[in-house]
Scaffold this motif. Structure first.
Motif, PDB file in Angstrom:
ATOM      1  N   PRO A   1      27.025 -20.030  68.994  1.00  0.00           N
ATOM      2  CA  PRO A   1      26.075 -21.131  69.179  1.00  0.00           C
ATOM      3  C   PRO A   1      25.277 -21.017  70.479  1.00  0.00           C
ATOM      4  O   PRO A   1      24.091 -21.350  70.509  1.00  0.00           O
ATOM      5  CB  PRO A   1      26.942 -22.385  69.203  1.00  0.00           C
ATOM      6  N   LYS A   2      25.926 -20.480  71.526  1.00  0.00           N
ATOM      7  CA  LYS A   2      25.223 -20.341  72.811  1.00  0.00           C
ATOM      8  C   LYS A   2      24.124 -19.280  72.715  1.00  0.00           C
ATOM      9  O   LYS A   2      23.024 -19.469  73.210  1.00  0.00           O
ATOM     10  CB  LYS A   2      26.210 -19.946  73.914  1.00  0.00           C
ATOM     11  N   VAL A   3      24.443 -18.159  72.062  1.00  0.00           N
ATOM     12  CA  VAL A   3      23.461 -17.078  71.897  1.00  0.00           C
ATOM     13  C   VAL A   3      22.273 -17.589  71.080  1.00  0.00           C
ATOM     14  O   VAL A   3      21.110 -17.383  71.440  1.00  0.00           O
ATOM     15  CB  VAL A   3      24.107 -15.841  71.212  1.00  0.00           C
ATOM     16  N   VAL A   4      22.595 -18.284  69.983  1.00  0.00           N
ATOM     17  CA  VAL A   4      21.541 -18.798  69.106  1.00  0.00           C
ATOM     18  C   VAL A   4      20.672 -19.812  69.851  1.00  0.00           C
ATOM     19  O   VAL A   4      19.446 -19.772  69.764  1.00  0.00           O
ATOM     20  CB  VAL A   4      22.156 -19.417  67.818  1.00  0.00           C
ATOM     21  N   ALA A   5      21.323 -20.686  70.624  1.00  0.00           N
ATOM     22  CA  ALA A   5      20.561 -21.694  71.381  1.00  0.00           C
ATOM     23  C   ALA A   5      19.630 -21.015  72.391  1.00  0.00           C
ATOM     24  O   ALA A   5      18.473 -21.422  72.550  1.00  0.00           O
ATOM     25  CB  ALA A   5      21.522 -22.648  72.093  1.00  0.00           C
ATOM     26  N   TRP A   6      20.124 -19.954  73.055  1.00  0.00           N
ATOM     27  CA  TRP A   6      19.286 -19.244  74.021  1.00  0.00           C
ATOM     28  C   TRP A   6      18.079 -18.619  73.314  1.00  0.00           C
ATOM     29  O   TRP A   6      16.937 -18.761  73.767  1.00  0.00           O
ATOM     30  CB  TRP A   6      20.108 -18.148  74.743  1.00  0.00           C
ATOM     31  N   LEU A   7      18.338 -17.935  72.192  1.00  0.00           N
ATOM     32  CA  LEU A   7      17.254 -17.286  71.441  1.00  0.00           C
ATOM     33  C   LEU A   7      16.227 -18.318  70.983  1.00  0.00           C
ATOM     34  O   LEU A   7      15.016 -18.087  71.053  1.00  0.00           O
ATOM     35  CB  LEU A   7      17.819 -16.528  70.236  1.00  0.00           C
ATOM     36  N   GLU A   8      16.745 -19.462  70.530  1.00  0.00           N
ATOM     37  CA  GLU A   8      15.864 -20.522  70.048  1.00  0.00           C
ATOM     38  C   GLU A   8      14.994 -21.057  71.202  1.00  0.00           C
ATOM     39  O   GLU A   8      13.793 -21.242  71.032  1.00  0.00           O
ATOM     40  CB  GLU A   8      16.703 -21.647  69.424  1.00  0.00           C
ATOM     41  N   SER A   9      15.623 -21.277  72.354  1.00  0.00           N
ATOM     42  CA  SER A   9      14.895 -21.841  73.508  1.00  0.00           C
ATOM     43  C   SER A   9      13.793 -20.894  73.986  1.00  0.00           C
ATOM     44  O   SER A   9      12.803 -21.330  74.547  1.00  0.00           O
ATOM     45  CB  SER A   9      15.862 -22.137  74.652  1.00  0.00           C
ATOM     46  N   GLN A  10      13.972 -19.594  73.732  1.00  0.00           N
ATOM     47  CA  GLN A  10      12.971 -18.616  74.163  1.00  0.00           C
ATOM     48  C   GLN A  10      11.929 -18.346  73.082  1.00  0.00           C
ATOM     49  O   GLN A  10      11.078 -17.481  73.238  1.00  0.00           O
ATOM     50  CB  GLN A  10      13.656 -17.286  74.521  1.00  0.00           C
ATOM     51  N   GLY A  11      12.054 -19.051  71.960  1.00  0.00           N
ATOM     52  CA  GLY A  11      11.071 -18.897  70.881  1.00  0.00           C
ATOM     53  C   GLY A  11      11.216 -17.630  70.056  1.00  0.00           C
ATOM     54  O   GLY A  11      10.266 -17.178  69.420  1.00  0.00           O
ATOM     55  N   PHE A  12      12.412 -17.044  70.041  1.00  0.00           N
ATOM     56  CA  PHE A  12      12.603 -15.792  69.280  1.00  0.00           C
ATOM     57  C   PHE A  12      12.983 -16.014  67.818  1.00  0.00           C
ATOM     58  O   PHE A  12      12.998 -15.071  67.046  1.00  0.00           O
ATOM     59  CB  PHE A  12      13.682 -14.923  69.941  1.00  0.00           C
ATOM     60  N   LEU A  13      13.355 -17.242  67.455  1.00  0.00           N
ATOM     61  CA  LEU A  13      13.853 -17.453  66.092  1.00  0.00           C
ATOM     62  C   LEU A  13      12.899 -18.269  65.220  1.00  0.00           C
ATOM     63  O   LEU A  13      12.469 -19.356  65.587  1.00  0.00           O
ATOM     64  CB  LEU A  13      15.222 -18.148  66.130  1.00  0.00           C
ATOM     65  N   LEU A  14      12.597 -17.720  64.038  1.00  0.00           N
ATOM     66  CA  LEU A  14      11.777 -18.443  63.060  1.00  0.00           C
ATOM     67  C   LEU A  14      12.691 -19.201  62.099  1.00  0.00           C
ATOM     68  O   LEU A  14      12.298 -20.183  61.488  1.00  0.00           O
ATOM     69  CB  LEU A  14      10.921 -17.445  62.263  1.00  0.00           C
ATOM     70  N   TYR A  15      13.927 -18.696  61.953  1.00  0.00           N
ATOM     71  CA  TYR A  15      14.907 -19.315  61.056  1.00  0.00           C
ATOM     72  C   TYR A  15      16.284 -18.863  61.504  1.00  0.00           C
ATOM     73  O   TYR A  15      16.453 -17.735  61.971  1.00  0.00           O
ATOM     74  CB  TYR A  15      14.668 -18.857  59.607  1.00  0.00           C
ATOM     75  N   GLN A  16      17.284 -19.732  61.373  1.00  0.00           N
ATOM     76  CA  GLN A  16      18.669 -19.296  61.601  1.00  0.00           C
ATOM     77  C   GLN A  16      19.622 -20.201  60.866  1.00  0.00           C
ATOM     78  O   GLN A  16      19.383 -21.389  60.707  1.00  0.00           O
ATOM     79  CB  GLN A  16      18.998 -19.229  63.092  1.00  0.00           C
ATOM     80  N   LYS A  17      20.684 -19.611  60.365  1.00  0.00           N
ATOM     81  CA  LYS A  17      21.768 -20.393  59.766  1.00  0.00           C
ATOM     82  C   LYS A  17      23.077 -19.685  60.116  1.00  0.00           C
ATOM     83  O   LYS A  17      23.271 -18.509  59.815  1.00  0.00           O
ATOM     84  CB  LYS A  17      21.607 -20.477  58.254  1.00  0.00           C
ATOM     85  N   THR A  18      23.958 -20.424  60.780  1.00  0.00           N
ATOM     86  CA  THR A  18      25.227 -19.832  61.190  1.00  0.00           C
ATOM     87  C   THR A  18      26.323 -20.290  60.249  1.00  0.00           C
ATOM     88  O   THR A  18      26.423 -21.474  59.940  1.00  0.00           O
ATOM     89  CB  THR A  18      25.555 -20.233  62.639  1.00  0.00           C
ATOM     90  N   THR A  19      27.112 -19.344  59.764  1.00  0.00           N
ATOM     91  CA  THR A  19      28.257 -19.716  58.933  1.00  0.00           C
ATOM     92  C   THR A  19      29.511 -19.567  59.781  1.00  0.00           C
ATOM     93  O   THR A  19      29.678 -18.588  60.484  1.00  0.00           O
ATOM     94  CB  THR A  19      28.360 -18.827  57.668  1.00  0.00           C
ATOM     95  N   ARG A  20      30.359 -20.595  59.721  1.00  0.00           N
ATOM     96  CA  ARG A  20      31.540 -20.621  60.564  1.00  0.00           C
ATOM     97  C   ARG A  20      32.638 -19.762  59.967  1.00  0.00           C
ATOM     98  O   ARG A  20      32.698 -19.524  58.763  1.00  0.00           O
ATOM     99  CB  ARG A  20      32.033 -22.064  60.733  1.00  0.00           C
ATOM    100  N   ASN A  21      33.542 -19.348  60.833  1.00  0.00           N
ATOM    101  CA  ASN A  21      34.696 -18.552  60.442  1.00  0.00           C
ATOM    102  C   ASN A  21      35.691 -19.430  59.683  1.00  0.00           C
ATOM    103  O   ASN A  21      36.369 -20.256  60.287  1.00  0.00           O
ATOM    104  CB  ASN A  21      35.305 -18.014  61.733  1.00  0.00           C
ATOM    105  N   SER A  22      35.749 -19.263  58.363  1.00  0.00           N
ATOM    106  CA  SER A  22      36.554 -20.165  57.529  1.00  0.00           C
ATOM    107  C   SER A  22      38.053 -19.965  57.746  1.00  0.00           C
ATOM    108  O   SER A  22      38.847 -20.848  57.529  1.00  0.00           O
ATOM    109  CB  SER A  22      36.222 -19.954  56.054  1.00  0.00           C
TER     110      SER A  22
END
Ligand code: DCP
Ligand code: MG
Length: 338
Positions: A222-243
């Motif tokens: 979640p931290k990596v994704v949040a950083w990428l998002e804050s820098q405008g690198f992501l057009l779409y993302q969906k994270t699936t949790r470790n079941s």
């Protein structure tokens, strides 16, 4: 010109994981034909047939020279009746009539176009075709409800169907490394998937992330994704949790051969290099990227699993199963003797 008698018969293992296969393919005319039929089988949910054609294609890819006659194939494993018929057709006529008619068929064309949308699999495409939707134009006017992934896939259709180059994969790798360094120092990023096998292009870029200290990787995604998002690198993302960790009733069985690592399916916004910029007016392009996080204790297995290829993984499971089975048989015999 070499005569048939001079051509040595090939000797290769029937397990793809026990063969050495380099990137130079001497039989692309045959592997292209077999791969297309494999793809068509997969698009029609005929997995058994898909595996058979994939195994045959993988075998032909592993041969050290070009095949010019059927007699060279005598005794080779992995080649079923159907694959042999296709190979014979290509060797004798230059093309396979089955491949040609498949390529021309309305259903195959529609399946290719529709599953080319990120988030659309063979089942959804089949349902749409039965409702008379054969192309993107018809889909856009059909009033079908699309999920978030499919909407993104449709929006970036052309970019996502353009092969990703190694240079682009490396550029994205630098961004991912920067993201990981910013949120947890000492984290490591490995390029996996087809690029780790030495392929020059791919349909996406796969990365595996870990930290040398067990447990430090928890909460990293979640931290990596949040950083990428804050820098405008992501057009779409969906994270699936470790079941596996989530389940209260003990380890849940995975639906398929899928691992249980935390995974993020994403679409990156990659700024183009100077040369590409002049070719089209857009200064960025969309690229499919998969991010996976594994604890260091499972990193080696995660690298193996995420490097693929799918045929290698499938055959490795079969090979190991036989190995375990024959070992246990051997042990039982030893016990009986004792
Ligand atoms: N993998 C898997 N099961 C999944 C997804 C992936 O076993 N559901 C493994 C096998 C793949 C590897 O991960 O080889 C990477 O998946 P890709 O679908 O990205 O396949 P490749 O990277 O091999 O091919 P491409 O170049 O088309 O991306
Ligand atoms: Mg890949």
């Amino acid at each position: 010109q070499i005569s048939e008698a001079e051509v040595a018969l090939f000797s290769v293992s029937s397990y793809a994981c026990q063969r050495r296969t380099t990137l130079d393919n001497h039989n692309s005319n045959l592997t292209d034909a077999l791969s297309l039929l494999a793809e068509n089988a997969e698009l029609n949910n005929e997995d058994g047939r898909g595996v058979a054609f994939r195994r045959a294609a993988a075998l032909m890819k592993a041969l050290p020279t070009q095949v010019i006659s059927m007699s060279q194939l005598r005794g080779l494993p992995c080649l079923g009746e159907h694959s042999l018929r296709v190979i014979k057709d290509v060797l004798e006529n230059g093309v396979s009539s089955e491949v040609e008619s498949t390529k021309q068929s309305k259903r195959y064309k529609a399946l290719k176009i529709l599953t080319g949308i990120f988030g659309v699999g063979a089942k959804t495409a089949d349902r749409w075709i039965r409702e008379g939707i054969y192309n993107l134009e018809q889909l856009r006017h059909s009033g079908q409800t699309l999920n978030r992934a499919q909407k993104s896939g449709l929006e970036h259709y052309d970019d996502l169907n353009e092969p990703v180059t190694k240079a682009e994969a490396d550029a994205i790798g630098e961004i991912v490394q920067k993201a990981v360094d910013s949120v947890l120092t000492g984290s490591q990023v490995a390029l996996t998937g087809g690029f780790r096998r030495g392929k020059l292009t791919g349909h996406d870029v796969d990365f595996l992330i870990t930290h040398p200290e067990e447990g430090k990787e928890v909460g990293l995604m979640p931290k990596v994704v949040a950083w990428l998002e804050s820098q405008g690198f992501l057009l779409y993302q969906k994270t699936t949790r470790n079941s596996y960790l989530e389940s209260k009733d003990g380890p849940a069985r995975p639906a398929s051969n899928m691992d249980r690592f935390e995974r993020c399916f994403s679409i990156f916004k990659l700024t183009k290099g100077k040369e590409q910029e002049t070719a089209s007016h857009k200064i960025w392009r969309a690229v499919r990227v998969d991010l996976v996080v594994s604890p260091i204790s499972q990193f080696a297995f995660a690298v193996l699993g995420w490097t693929g290829s799918k045929v290698i993984l499938h055959q490795r499971r079969r090979y190991l199963l036989i190995l375990v089975w024959s070992t246990s048989l051997h042990q039982r015999e030893m016990l009986e003797v004792a």
